[in-house]
Design an enzyme around this catalytic site. Sequence first.
Site, PDB file in Angstrom:
ATOM      1  CG  ASP A  64      -3.243 -73.629 -43.598  1.00 39.62           C
ATOM      2  OD1 ASP A  64      -4.230 -73.317 -44.300  1.00 39.62           O
ATOM      3  OD2 ASP A  64      -2.715 -72.836 -42.787  1.00 39.62           O
TER       4      ASP A  64
ATOM      5  CG  ASP B 168       6.705 -89.408 -55.040  1.00 33.17           C
ATOM      6  OD1 ASP B 168       6.778 -88.533 -55.904  1.00 33.17           O
ATOM      7  OD2 ASP B 168       7.641 -89.676 -54.249  1.00 33.17           O
TER       8      ASP B 168
ATOM      9  CD  GLU C 169       7.014 -88.637 -59.793  1.00 38.54           C
ATOM     10  OE1 GLU C 169       7.670 -87.599 -59.954  1.00 38.54           O
ATOM     11  OE2 GLU C 169       7.106 -89.338 -58.768  1.00 38.54           O
TER      12      GLU C 169
END
Length: 537
Positions: free
Chosen positions: A32, A203, A268
């Site tokens: 976290d 992404d 990416e």
Amino acid sequence: MAHDNLRWWDREVGYEVYIRSFADGNNDGVGDFPGLTEKLDYLAWLGVGIVWITPFYPSPMADFGYDVADYTGVDPLFGTLDDFDACIAEAHRLGLRVLIDLVPNHTSDQHPWFQASRSDPDSPMRGFYHWRDPALGGGPPNNWVSHFGGPAWTFDEASEQYYLHLFLPEQPDLNWSNPNLVREFDQVLTFWLDRGADGFRIDVAHGLVKNMLMPDNPQRYPVTPDMGPRQVFDSYEHRYDLDQAGNTAIYRRWRDIVEPYDALLLGEVYLRDNNPNRASRYVANQDGLHRAFYFPPMHTPWKPSAMWSTFRDALDAAPRDFSWAVSSHDDPRAPTRLGGGELGQSRALAYCVLMFSLPGLPFLYQGDELGLADVDIPPDRCQDPVAVRNRNPSNGRDGCRTPMPWAPGPEAGFTDGAEPWLPMDRTDGESAAAQRDDPQAILHKYRELLALRRELHDLHAGGLEWLTDRTSPVISFRRGNTVCALNAGDVATDLQLPPGQWRLAFSSQQPAGAVADSAVSLDAPEGVLLVRVPDSA
């Protein structure tokens, strides 16, 4: 060599934090923000300059955060927006920059946009996604397949239409031909930039735009029942669902948004045909992405001819704009892939000497600096949907995603008392604390390499001159007064050096400091950096 017009990322090495597995601050077994914030001083000590954090947004976690239900929040599993702000503040105090993972190709099926789209075919949100009628004879609209197995279409009984998802059915693809969606993402970028983010790792950057006529993709070879999802996906030529011309227009728009913040756009660009000329289009002309990950190095076998082709072709296509990595959260770790054990570790470190010396932006994946290999996950503990849904653990990515070992003892210092979300299975000696206390540990080699990369300005800008050719087992080049060489062969060999005296500034296998006049002997494997002694002819 001139070093004008360098941007801040030209001097840095990045570090990928897979947040679920980095450090657990509240002892629930999952990493976290509080845990990450506490460990930022380790990353500053290591010498990286950029921290890329994988998705932390509110999510049902069908794909562990890459199914986003809210682009401007933090999932309670990882903390709060205040915890995010505290992490950014501490990173900046330590001189670190932070990239956040933006997922613009798809949302979660629980995102309010998709919920509205699905519940009301007349909703404006319907156009945020790709809805299509069945094919004339029934069934999906075309032959597109999902990365994760099965068709790329799911039928919605209520509206009697299919929606598109190139990943899980829980990850419906967004429709980037919709101008209202485009404007929504303008606001998402600005939201995080205003909170102090230093840029975005994007992404599926090659997948946002689809051919809206949606023809069938050409099939390259037959699909058989024994194939895994990746093999099935590779059975098709992705002519209409990936790498469409309109993608670059999105990044030109985003470039205008991020430039006032001096922020980085890192894409990416995972093209299956490994064509560097296609990948280079995303970073061409200085008005799209600043950098794009180039993935063939993570799949190239340890053979000189294959490695030569990978790097020569990539640098011919994009002389300075690719990003390099040896491992990631989606692929086997480098030591596992490159032979396992000490051999795999030695090759991975030597490989990093090469990649850290190339033009472009290199990245480590958390634990690379510790020489970590994949963990063998028992079938009943697999979590990755690629493994679970296809009932084949070997297809999954869990082995490279196991929690980071911080200290000797129970749960390796990742968490205190809770069961980690994936098995650890690490020795005490693999932990960061044990290696930090051992001057001979591989961690110190990576730290030494990172410090040298920051120090050698020749590695921050400009081109390179190849010193060997594709027939040599040694991949070597010169950048100004610096020579880099990697022996990718199976036996020790000598490398002839340019005129002058050269000091061994770094070696993956031996102490630095020796001075050579005409040649340097390289073990197999070994990566070296040599610096010309001033005033030597």
